[in-house]
Scaffold this motif. Sequence first.
Motif, PDB file in Angstrom:
ATOM      1  N   ILE A  10       5.113 -28.348 -14.542  1.00 11.64           N
ATOM      2  CA  ILE A  10       4.646 -27.883 -15.858  1.00 11.64           C
ATOM      3  C   ILE A  10       4.687 -26.365 -15.903  1.00 11.64           C
ATOM      4  N   TYR A  11       4.248 -25.730 -14.838  1.00  7.89           N
ATOM      5  CA  TYR A  11       4.280 -24.271 -14.772  1.00  7.89           C
ATOM      6  C   TYR A  11       5.718 -23.761 -14.872  1.00  7.89           C
ATOM      7  N   LEU A  12       6.651 -24.401 -14.176  1.00 14.99           N
ATOM      8  CA  LEU A  12       8.047 -23.981 -14.228  1.00 14.99           C
ATOM      9  C   LEU A  12       8.680 -24.229 -15.594  1.00 14.99           C
ATOM     10  N   ALA A  13       8.212 -25.235 -16.309  1.00 18.68           N
ATOM     11  CA  ALA A  13       8.804 -25.573 -17.601  1.00 18.68           C
ATOM     12  C   ALA A  13       8.623 -24.468 -18.635  1.00 18.68           C
ATOM     13  N   PHE A  14       7.698 -23.532 -18.390  1.00 14.83           N
ATOM     14  CA  PHE A  14       7.521 -22.421 -19.331  1.00 14.83           C
ATOM     15  C   PHE A  14       8.719 -21.489 -19.327  1.00 14.83           C
ATOM     16  N   THR A  15       9.449 -21.419 -18.227  1.00 10.05           N
ATOM     17  CA  THR A  15      10.617 -20.546 -18.162  1.00 10.05           C
ATOM     18  C   THR A  15      11.915 -21.328 -18.011  1.00 10.05           C
ATOM     19  N   VAL A  23       9.565 -33.038 -17.740  1.00  8.48           N
ATOM     20  CA  VAL A  23       8.179 -32.750 -17.367  1.00  8.48           C
ATOM     21  C   VAL A  23       7.221 -33.384 -18.371  1.00  8.48           C
ATOM     22  N   HIS A  24       7.588 -33.385 -19.647  1.00  9.46           N
ATOM     23  CA  HIS A  24       6.771 -34.036 -20.671  1.00  9.46           C
ATOM     24  C   HIS A  24       6.588 -35.517 -20.339  1.00  9.46           C
ATOM     25  N   THR A  25       7.655 -36.163 -19.934  1.00  7.58           N
ATOM     26  CA  THR A  25       7.590 -37.582 -19.600  1.00  7.58           C
ATOM     27  C   THR A  25       6.789 -37.823 -18.328  1.00  7.58           C
ATOM     28  N   LEU A  26       7.014 -37.002 -17.305  1.00  7.38           N
ATOM     29  CA  LEU A  26       6.280 -37.165 -16.046  1.00  7.38           C
ATOM     30  C   LEU A  26       4.786 -36.924 -16.229  1.00  7.38           C
ATOM     31  N   ALA A  27       4.419 -35.984 -17.092  1.00  8.61           N
ATOM     32  CA  ALA A  27       3.018 -35.638 -17.290  1.00  8.61           C
ATOM     33  C   ALA A  27       2.224 -36.751 -17.973  1.00  8.61           C
ATOM     34  N   CYS A  51      19.968 -25.774  -8.614  1.00  9.93           N
ATOM     35  CA  CYS A  51      20.338 -24.773  -9.621  1.00  9.93           C
ATOM     36  C   CYS A  51      19.221 -23.753  -9.785  1.00  9.93           C
ATOM     37  N   PRO A  52      19.030 -22.874  -8.793  1.00 12.31           N
ATOM     38  CA  PRO A  52      17.887 -21.956  -8.831  1.00 12.31           C
ATOM     39  C   PRO A  52      18.032 -20.776  -9.788  1.00 12.31           C
ATOM     40  N   GLY A  53      19.231 -20.422 -10.220  1.00 13.79           N
ATOM     41  CA  GLY A  53      19.424 -19.203 -11.000  1.00 13.79           C
ATOM     42  C   GLY A  53      19.264 -19.352 -12.487  1.00 13.79           C
ATOM     43  N   GLN A  54      18.842 -20.505 -12.969  1.00 13.99           N
ATOM     44  CA  GLN A  54      18.723 -20.695 -14.409  1.00 13.99           C
ATOM     45  C   GLN A  54      17.339 -20.282 -14.876  1.00 13.99           C
ATOM     46  N   GLY A  55      17.245 -19.886 -16.117  1.00 11.80           N
ATOM     47  CA  GLY A  55      15.974 -19.475 -16.701  1.00 11.80           C
ATOM     48  C   GLY A  55      16.216 -18.747 -18.003  1.00 11.80           C
ATOM     49  N   ILE A  56      15.229 -18.049 -18.502  1.00 12.96           N
ATOM     50  CA  ILE A  56      15.353 -17.305 -19.754  1.00 12.96           C
ATOM     51  C   ILE A  56      15.809 -15.883 -19.443  1.00 12.96           C
ATOM     52  N   LEU A  57      16.863 -15.474 -20.105  1.00 13.54           N
ATOM     53  CA  LEU A  57      17.380 -14.112 -19.951  1.00 13.54           C
ATOM     54  C   LEU A  57      17.463 -13.467 -21.325  1.00 13.54           C
ATOM     55  N   PHE A  58      17.040 -12.222 -21.416  1.00 13.71           N
ATOM     56  CA  PHE A  58      17.141 -11.470 -22.664  1.00 13.71           C
ATOM     57  C   PHE A  58      18.193 -10.392 -22.511  1.00 13.71           C
ATOM     58  N   ARG A  59      19.102 -10.320 -23.455  1.00 15.02           N
ATOM     59  CA  ARG A  59      20.123  -9.281 -23.440  1.00 15.02           C
ATOM     60  C   ARG A  59      19.572  -8.021 -24.083  1.00 15.02           C
ATOM     61  N   ALA A  60      20.001  -6.884 -23.600  1.00 12.43           N
ATOM     62  CA  ALA A  60      19.528  -5.606 -24.146  1.00 12.43           C
ATOM     63  C   ALA A  60      20.052  -5.366 -25.559  1.00 12.43           C
ATOM     64  N   ASP A  61      21.213  -5.923 -25.889  1.00  9.51           N
ATOM     65  CA  ASP A  61      21.820  -5.681 -27.196  1.00  9.51           C
ATOM     66  C   ASP A  61      21.594  -6.837 -28.176  1.00  9.51           C
ATOM     67  N   CYS A  62      20.560  -7.653 -27.963  1.00  7.59           N
ATOM     68  CA  CYS A  62      20.353  -8.802 -28.850  1.00  7.59           C
ATOM     69  C   CYS A  62      19.805  -8.338 -30.201  1.00  7.59           C
ATOM     70  N   ASP A  63      20.191  -9.069 -31.238  1.00  2.78           N
ATOM     71  CA  ASP A  63      19.663  -8.782 -32.565  1.00  2.78           C
ATOM     72  C   ASP A  63      18.270  -9.403 -32.667  1.00  2.78           C
ATOM     73  N   LEU A  64      17.402  -8.777 -33.407  1.00  5.73           N
ATOM     74  CA  LEU A  64      16.035  -9.271 -33.549  1.00  5.73           C
ATOM     75  C   LEU A  64      15.986 -10.286 -34.685  1.00  5.73           C
ATOM     76  N   ILE A  96      12.723 -18.605 -26.808  1.00  4.03           N
ATOM     77  CA  ILE A  96      11.425 -17.997 -26.497  1.00  4.03           C
ATOM     78  C   ILE A  96      10.272 -18.973 -26.684  1.00  4.03           C
ATOM     79  N   SER A  97      10.481 -20.072 -27.398  1.00  5.75           N
ATOM     80  CA  SER A  97       9.405 -21.024 -27.620  1.00  5.75           C
ATOM     81  C   SER A  97      10.004 -22.403 -27.876  1.00  5.75           C
ATOM     82  N   TRP A  98       9.404 -23.432 -27.271  1.00  8.54           N
ATOM     83  CA  TRP A  98       9.884 -24.789 -27.464  1.00  8.54           C
ATOM     84  C   TRP A  98       8.754 -25.755 -27.189  1.00  8.54           C
ATOM     85  N   LYS A  99       8.896 -26.955 -27.744  1.00 14.09           N
ATOM     86  CA  LYS A  99       7.875 -27.968 -27.518  1.00 14.09           C
ATOM     87  C   LYS A  99       8.429 -29.338 -27.871  1.00 14.09           C
ATOM     88  N   THR A 100       8.072 -30.328 -27.084  1.00 15.00           N
ATOM     89  CA  THR A 100       8.292 -31.725 -27.429  1.00 15.00           C
ATOM     90  C   THR A 100       6.947 -32.411 -27.276  1.00 15.00           C
TER      91      THR A 100
END
Length: 142
Positions: A10-15, A23-27, A51-64, A96-100
């Motif tokens: 659950i803690y890892l699912a935040f990123t 994780v939703h199903t297991l919980a 697959c350890p290198g996956q996660g949330i990445l923010f680009r410096a040139d992203c549009d807001l 940046i935000s998700w939920k099931t």
Amino acid sequence: MYRRLVGRLIYLAFTRPDLAYTVHTLAQFMQHPRQEHWDAAIRTARYLKGCPGQGILFRADCDLQLTGWCDSDWASCPLTRRSITGWLIFLGGSPISWKTKKQHTVSRSSAEVEYRSVAAATAELKWLKALLVAWGWNILVL
């Protein structure tokens, strides 16, 4: 041991949005897990190791720009016949935000389920926009 492993997932699912559904199903089985639930949790841990290198990445040139997607599945839980609602919010190209979540009530139609899903996603978009504007960001919502 099951509760401890799922708590860490659950803690890892935040990123890691790729873990959200699993994780939703297991919980759901924290109180009375069975051997198949333990096996699924171990399989999820093996997936993370592969697959350890996956996660949330923010680009410096992203549009807001906030973009939201939502979906629902009518009466998808075979035990309770409740529907599942899910949404995903992007800032630029990064999630940046998700939920099931299972809906609280049994819906009478798929249209009712979709309206609930859109309402939940809209509420999250409004909250995120207000938060980012309070920080001084100029945000466009799509």
